[in-house]
Write an enzyme that holds these catalytic residues in place. Sequence first.
Site, PDB file in Angstrom:
ATOM      1  N   LYS A 194       0.711  -1.095   0.104  1.00  0.00           N
ATOM      2  CA  LYS A 194      -0.024  -0.008  -0.071  1.00  0.00           C
ATOM      3  C   LYS A 194       0.862   1.291   0.052  1.00  0.00           C
ATOM      4  CE  LYS A 194      -3.455  -2.525   2.598  1.00  0.00           C
ATOM      5  NZ  LYS A 194      -3.996  -2.831   3.998  1.00  0.00           N
ATOM      6  N   ASP A 229      -7.439  -7.384  10.427  1.00  0.00           N
ATOM      7  CA  ASP A 229      -8.853  -6.672  10.330  1.00  0.00           C
ATOM      8  C   ASP A 229      -9.876  -7.689  10.108  1.00  0.00           C
ATOM      9  OD1 ASP A 229      -7.965  -7.403   7.821  1.00  0.00           O
ATOM     10  OD2 ASP A 229      -8.610  -5.612   6.847  1.00  0.00           O
TER      11      ASP A 229
END
Length: 490
Positions: A194, A229
């Site tokens: 990312k 997550d």
Amino acid sequence: MERRAVYTAVTVAAVACVVAVLIIRKRSKGIKWGKVKEMFAEIQSKCALPTEKLKQIASAMETEMHAGLASDGGSKLKMLLSYVDKLPTGDEKGLFYALDLGGTNFRVLRVQLGGKKGRVVDQDHLEVSIPPHLMIGACQDLFDFIAEALSRFAALESEEHKLPEGKQRELGFTFSFPVKQLSLSSGTLIKWTKGFSIEEAIGKDVVAELTKAMERQGLDMKVTALVNDTVGTLVGGRYDDSDVMAGVILGTGSNAAYVERASTISKWHGDLPQSGEMVINMEWGNFKSPLLPITEFDEAMDFESLNPGEQIFEKLVSGMYLGEVVRRVLLKVAQEYPIFGDIVPPKLETPFILRTPQMSKIHHDSSPDLKDVGTKLKEVLGIHNTSLKTRKFVVDVCDMVAKRAARLAAAGIYGIIKKIGRDTKSDPKQRTVIAIDGGLFEHYTIFSKCLDDTLKELLGEEMKNSVVITHSNDGSGVGAALIAASHSDN
């Protein structure tokens, strides 16, 4: 010689113009919709997922789950130990913090839990953008920046929320980058994604780095849990419903976690947890099987990606890629037949120009003239004056790609249900709840409905009401705080 060169260049240019005119004339004869339909039917057949094939995919997923639990490297599925062996019961009380670092922004949350009666009494958060230079700078600078924001946020505690003397603040840290988890509260960074690139941080314990940064800020806070997550989604769902057995992310990316019996985890060499359970982070995006309906468009996209040959399942089901597959199908058809005019629209040749939210808008257009489809084709791809027939064809392509993804995601979930033995009715009162988070599931209604319908189709008439899908919102935030609360030392 110069005259000859000029003559040759002019001749070549003239021939090219003639060829171009002939191609345009050929394409201008009109769209042969019969041929377009034949071409589309061939693509559809490669994407087809009848019930029996989905069951085979689910069984292949289950087999890989067993292999991944037996040994590291035994499967494409990493089947990572989360070290989360205590799930929330609803009795949790007190003030807990969460830090959610998953990209170019991070969030810090403060959650006040009030037990079974109070539940989540209060919740507050702060969102912070990370300056680009810190994403490629020094490890200490990044964690100091995060700790400084966390310290500022903690200083805003109200008097009623302040902890009693002698008690330390506790934090759940959601870190959505690849880590090798060593315990519930430690894990070493494997690689950045990312847009981050801080080489010196690779191989370091990210919890230790955050802890040192908090100490430099004079912030008395302990990281109780380091979580993924997907695990947070499961835990957040379990807090609301004790029958939640799995958490699934269906957003830009895709992954799943579920509750496994610790005794079945052959690669676990420590003492079995008292609960007898362990949450497993599957990393199911890397699942690969010859059974998967991979087309030439998927192969080309994978070849041109940053990680060719990896995350194959994710590339078929997640929001990052669905719009791009649609674009590639439309481009192929437009190169063969003039569905968008005599010249292939230049923007249609731009990778990832069609995002999945735009695809969803096109797919959900229910107006008689498909006005939204025409608007999106104009805004995104620069295609004007499309016929209703062309707009309907674009919707059909979206439908094919979205439903293939939804049916595959359902097969993955069914694989989990089979692995934990919840695919047969051993107890008439037993419920199995799957908590799902992510924008693809939350906002793409046709996708989520197809997922639900397909899961019922796989379960069969007897079991279809025993498995329930629910939306677990903000698992990466509140879920991390709940894990900290479940494993609290206070």
